[in-house]
Design a protein around this motif. Structure first.
Motif, PDB file in Angstrom:
ATOM      1  N   ASN A   1     -21.493  21.047  10.697  1.00  0.00           N
ATOM      2  CA  ASN A   1     -21.853  22.462  10.823  1.00  0.00           C
ATOM      3  C   ASN A   1     -20.666  23.392  10.636  1.00  0.00           C
ATOM      4  O   ASN A   1     -20.834  24.608  10.543  1.00  0.00           O
ATOM      5  CB  ASN A   1     -22.513  22.719  12.183  1.00  0.00           C
ATOM      6  CG  ASN A   1     -23.891  22.087  12.274  1.00  0.00           C
ATOM      7  OD1 ASN A   1     -24.547  21.862  11.258  1.00  0.00           O
ATOM      8  ND2 ASN A   1     -24.342  21.792  13.483  1.00  0.00           N
TER       9      ASN A   1
ATOM     10  N   GLU B   1     -22.570  16.275  14.148  1.00  0.00           N
ATOM     11  CA  GLU B   1     -23.225  17.541  13.816  1.00  0.00           C
ATOM     12  C   GLU B   1     -22.245  18.704  13.867  1.00  0.00           C
ATOM     13  O   GLU B   1     -22.279  19.610  13.014  1.00  0.00           O
ATOM     14  CB  GLU B   1     -24.396  17.789  14.772  1.00  0.00           C
ATOM     15  CG  GLU B   1     -25.573  16.843  14.540  1.00  0.00           C
ATOM     16  CD  GLU B   1     -26.682  17.028  15.565  1.00  0.00           C
ATOM     17  OE1 GLU B   1     -26.366  17.477  16.694  1.00  0.00           O
ATOM     18  OE2 GLU B   1     -27.841  16.725  15.236  1.00  0.00           O
TER      19      GLU B   1
ATOM     20  N   PRO C   1     -23.170  15.787   4.483  1.00  0.00           N
ATOM     21  CA  PRO C   1     -23.526  14.745   5.464  1.00  0.00           C
ATOM     22  C   PRO C   1     -23.150  13.320   5.074  1.00  0.00           C
ATOM     23  O   PRO C   1     -23.028  12.461   5.943  1.00  0.00           O
ATOM     24  CB  PRO C   1     -25.055  14.869   5.574  1.00  0.00           C
ATOM     25  CG  PRO C   1     -25.414  16.170   5.006  1.00  0.00           C
ATOM     26  CD  PRO C   1     -24.333  16.578   4.069  1.00  0.00           C
TER      27      PRO C   1
ATOM     28  N   VAL D   1     -23.324  11.636  18.009  1.00  0.00           N
ATOM     29  CA  VAL D   1     -24.134  12.413  17.075  1.00  0.00           C
ATOM     30  C   VAL D   1     -23.803  13.897  17.195  1.00  0.00           C
ATOM     31  O   VAL D   1     -23.717  14.613  16.185  1.00  0.00           O
ATOM     32  CB  VAL D   1     -25.635  12.163  17.323  1.00  0.00           C
ATOM     33  CG1 VAL D   1     -26.487  13.176  16.567  1.00  0.00           C
ATOM     34  CG2 VAL D   1     -26.003  10.747  16.918  1.00  0.00           C
ATOM     35  N   GLU D   2     -23.602  14.369  18.422  1.00  0.00           N
ATOM     36  CA  GLU D   2     -23.239  15.776  18.617  1.00  0.00           C
ATOM     37  C   GLU D   2     -21.923  16.096  17.912  1.00  0.00           C
ATOM     38  O   GLU D   2     -21.762  17.167  17.312  1.00  0.00           O
ATOM     39  CB  GLU D   2     -23.134  16.080  20.113  1.00  0.00           C
ATOM     40  CG  GLU D   2     -22.968  17.560  20.432  1.00  0.00           C
ATOM     41  CD  GLU D   2     -22.918  17.858  21.931  1.00  0.00           C
ATOM     42  OE1 GLU D   2     -22.774  19.042  22.299  1.00  0.00           O
ATOM     43  OE2 GLU D   2     -23.013  16.890  22.723  1.00  0.00           O
TER      44      GLU D   2
ATOM     45  N   THR E   1     -26.941   7.581   7.660  1.00  0.00           N
ATOM     46  CA  THR E   1     -27.204   8.809   6.916  1.00  0.00           C
ATOM     47  C   THR E   1     -27.395   8.501   5.434  1.00  0.00           C
ATOM     48  O   THR E   1     -28.328   9.004   4.792  1.00  0.00           O
ATOM     49  CB  THR E   1     -26.039   9.804   7.094  1.00  0.00           C
ATOM     50  OG1 THR E   1     -25.887  10.118   8.478  1.00  0.00           O
ATOM     51  CG2 THR E   1     -26.291  11.086   6.320  1.00  0.00           C
TER      52      THR E   1
ATOM     53  N   LYS F   1     -29.334  17.606   4.188  1.00  0.00           N
ATOM     54  CA  LYS F   1     -29.165  18.636   5.214  1.00  0.00           C
ATOM     55  C   LYS F   1     -30.503  19.247   5.622  1.00  0.00           C
ATOM     56  O   LYS F   1     -30.713  19.606   6.781  1.00  0.00           O
ATOM     57  CB  LYS F   1     -28.228  19.740   4.703  1.00  0.00           C
ATOM     58  CG  LYS F   1     -26.783  19.285   4.521  1.00  0.00           C
ATOM     59  CD  LYS F   1     -25.877  20.396   4.064  1.00  0.00           C
ATOM     60  CE  LYS F   1     -25.495  21.305   5.223  1.00  0.00           C
ATOM     61  NZ  LYS F   1     -24.430  22.256   4.841  1.00  0.00           N
TER      62      LYS F   1
ATOM     63  N   ASP G   1     -32.505  14.232  10.244  1.00  0.00           N
ATOM     64  CA  ASP G   1     -32.095  14.585  11.606  1.00  0.00           C
ATOM     65  C   ASP G   1     -31.157  13.490  12.122  1.00  0.00           C
ATOM     66  O   ASP G   1     -31.563  12.345  12.311  1.00  0.00           O
ATOM     67  CB  ASP G   1     -33.332  14.694  12.507  1.00  0.00           C
ATOM     68  CG  ASP G   1     -32.983  15.149  13.916  1.00  0.00           C
ATOM     69  OD1 ASP G   1     -31.777  15.305  14.226  1.00  0.00           O
ATOM     70  OD2 ASP G   1     -33.920  15.338  14.725  1.00  0.00           O
ATOM     71  N   LEU G   2     -29.902  13.854  12.354  1.00  0.00           N
ATOM     72  CA  LEU G   2     -28.915  12.883  12.819  1.00  0.00           C
ATOM     73  C   LEU G   2     -29.288  12.261  14.160  1.00  0.00           C
ATOM     74  O   LEU G   2     -28.831  11.163  14.490  1.00  0.00           O
ATOM     75  CB  LEU G   2     -27.541  13.551  12.938  1.00  0.00           C
ATOM     76  CG  LEU G   2     -26.757  13.777  11.643  1.00  0.00           C
ATOM     77  CD1 LEU G   2     -25.471  14.537  11.949  1.00  0.00           C
ATOM     78  CD2 LEU G   2     -26.432  12.471  10.955  1.00  0.00           C
ATOM     79  N   ASP G   3     -30.100  12.937  14.940  1.00  0.00           N
ATOM     80  CA  ASP G   3     -30.505  12.391  16.245  1.00  0.00           C
ATOM     81  C   ASP G   3     -31.195  11.037  16.115  1.00  0.00           C
ATOM     82  O   ASP G   3     -31.238  10.247  17.075  1.00  0.00           O
ATOM     83  CB  ASP G   3     -31.446  13.369  16.961  1.00  0.00           C
ATOM     84  CG  ASP G   3     -30.690  14.533  17.572  1.00  0.00           C
ATOM     85  OD1 ASP G   3     -29.442  14.474  17.649  1.00  0.00           O
ATOM     86  OD2 ASP G   3     -31.333  15.526  17.974  1.00  0.00           O
TER      87      ASP G   3
END
Length: 580
Positions: free
Chosen positions: A337, A333, A353, A329-330, A263, A285, A289-291
């Motif tokens: 969030n 996030e 982040p 990753v989920e 990141t 942010k 995309d963290l994916d």
């Protein structure tokens, strides 16, 4: 007790104290005669408690909030009590500069965690600027005891005196006593101005706001990363654990560390300068995309490490290797969030982040060869001690849901709104007396979310300037209260993950210039305090302006970017009450 003749003699000699030496004034007799015995109704200062010592050529190493310095000082410790209260004693510690170095200044300092003071580690930050520096033990029993040590009485009920001393009383009492003691010690005439200041971070930042929101004791305050909005802040530490529980996924620390490093690498150049520092977490942010991290390999060598607050203990961890998973990753996030309830409504804000995942720590179980949840000691202590009134540090999240966390916030909010929440947005008393505020917060803070400070600044703006446009209200507020976000910085210090990032080490000096010479800062000077770029100078932008480098990283600007500003404004729609 001294005779009135002796007291008069000392008072007369104090007129020429600026010509005296440290040895002349740093004596038990002189200090006792300078005590402001009648300054506060209901308080008795114990003259027999006074302990005095002089130190010459003291070298104070560089700290995050002040540079290195060498000076002489007089150390004074004394005790006072509240009349009519059994076994009540509050300790005060003052470091006083040599008479020829005194600059008509007084400084209160605060604590961190559950401590109301930082021992004597913050006191040099005032003496080097010609100020008397003060610290209080809050009346908790000694300099080594914190508020949570004194919070519960032996019968299991709340020690309300300790609670309210921690909440706001102790600092007010110290400021009133300390300022008059300073005037007496240095023989200041009534017509002479004594400039009073405050400087502290984290819990100390909250303590600073507890005074700014109530009194006009200070002319200026440096407040860093304040742990206010207390009920929210303490339960926030449990959200990462809750997110792991919901996903039934407890990652090795190395996986989250790799996500963090990726990141930082991806978001570093978004500010226009690639330097290892994420100066624009808002752009991160919006655009990262963290994916993209899924499937990347990670490796960390085996080590023995010590954890954070109280519950997390030293432990040995094996070597860790693998690939970043979709669940990892989920989890990241979900943490970024922020806390939500079972209806998906936003309960509280969260970290930026580029912050480390301290709240998501897991511990290694060598028996099962697996990683397990390690419940946040800060959050656990809040629930056990302050909500359930249990002297324990063994909170379990078994049976706990998102709605349980929300209920814990609401309960704490109601119980401690007047004493610990510390988010009263009407600062008319302080502002009306001419007080100034420099509020700083690391943009990659991993303990107190940076958005927490933004939210409070915005609350003050909207409450005190409701009839003005956003930009006009911001301009009015910045005339006396400025917020500076520190690129790459962690919690009250530079980050070990972004070592080229700056830190505003001389903020108190800037505040003094603003208060005493009306030299208002536009940008705030900061310096790289570590790593390969140690000594490099930065300028920090005053909120709501954001840093940007243009012309291939050669031109620095503070810009207004509405889309970025909007990312900092959380809609906490889980609450019907306003959350300041």
């Amino acid at each position: 007790m001294f005779s009135s003749a002796w007291a008069l003699c000392v008072a007369a000699s104090a007129v020429i104290v600026h010509a005296a030496t440290l040895d002349d004034v740093c004596t038990s007799a002189y200090v006792k005669a300078a005590l402001p015995l009648d300054i506060l109704t209901g308080i008795t200062i114990d003259s027999s408690s006074v302990v005095v010592s002089a130190t010459k050529n003291y070298y104070s190493a560089s700290g995050d909030f002040f540079p290195a310095a060498t000076f002489d000082y007089c150390a004074v410790q004394l005790a006072y009590s509240h009349n009519g209260m059994d076994d009540d004693q509050v300790l005060l510690m003052f470091w006083l500069p040599a008479p020829d170095k005194f600059e008509n200044r007084y400084l209160s300092t605060g604590g961190g965690g559950m401590a109301i003071n930082s021992g004597n580690s913050s006191l040099p930050g005032g003496v080097m600027y010609g100020a008397v520096s003060g610290a209080t033990d809050g009346g908790f029993g000694s300099w080594d005891l914190d508020e949570d040590d004194a919070f519960l009485l032996s019968n299991g009920t709340v020690n309300y005196e300790a609670l309210y001393m921690f909440g706001y009383k102790a600092h007010h009492e110290m400021s009133v006593i300390g300022k008059q003691f300073t005037r007496n010690f240095f023989g200041m005439a009534d017509s002479e101005k004594l400039y009073a200041y405050y400087q502290a971070c984290s819990e100390g930042g909250r303590e600073g706001w507890s005074q700014i929101q109530r009194y006009d004791d200070w002319d200026g305050a440096v407040v860093g990363a304040p742990a206010f909005r207390y009920a929210f802040q303490q339960v926030q530490h449990l959200w990462s654990d809750m997110a792991m529980k919901n996903l039934d996924y407890y990652p090795p620390p190395c996986e989250l560390e790799k996500i963090l490093n990726l990141t930082i690498a991806a978001c570093d150049p978004l500010d226009g300068l690639t330097d290892g520092v994420v100066s624009r977490t808002d752009l991160c942010k919006l655009h990262y995309d963290l994916d993209k991290a899924i499937g990347e390999s990670y490796y960390c060598a085996a080590e023995t490490s010590s954890g954070g607050y109280k519950k997390r203990q030293s432990s040995s961890t094996p070597a860790q290797s693998g690939k970043i998973t979709a669940k990892g990753v989920e989890l990241a996030e979900a943490i970024i969030n922020g806390m939500k309830d079972s209806k998906g409504q936003q309960v509280y804000l969260s970290y930026q982040p580029s912050s480390t995942w301290s709240d998501a720590s897991t511990s290694y179980n060598s028996t099962t060869d697996s990683w397990e949840m390690s419940v946040s000691g800060i959050g656990g202590d809040w629930v056990d001690r302050y909500l359930d009134l249990i002297d324990s540090e063994s909170l379990s999240l078994d049976g706990v849901t998102e709605d349980t966390l929300k209920s814990w916030i609401y309960e704490g909010w109601q119980l401690y709104d007047s004493v610990l929440q510390t988010t009263w947005p009407d600062l008319s008393v302080y502002h009306g007396a001419g007080g100034k505020i420099l509020h700083v917060h690391g943009e990659s803070d991993y303990s107190v979310p940076t958005a927490s400070s933004v939210r409070y600044w915005e609350s003050v703006r909207s409450v005190m300037y409701p009839g003005l446009s956003y930009t006009a209200g911001a301009a009015e507020l910045n005339e006396w209260y400025r917020l500076y976000l520190i690129p790459g910085a962690g919690h009250c210090s530079p980050s070990t993950d972004q070592t080229n990032g700056p830190f505003p080490q001389t903020t108190l000096q800037v505040l003094i210039e603003w208060v005493e010479k009306d030299k208002a800062p536009t940008t705030l000077p900061a310096t790289v305090l570590q790593g390969s770029e140690e000594g490099k100078e930065w300028e920090l932008c005053a909120w709501p302006l954001r840093p940007l480098w243009t012309n291939k990283g050669t031109k620095f600007e503070c810009v207004y970017d509405q889309a970025s500003i909007d990312t900092w404004h959380w809609d906490l729609n889980a609450w019907d009450m306003p959350v300041y």
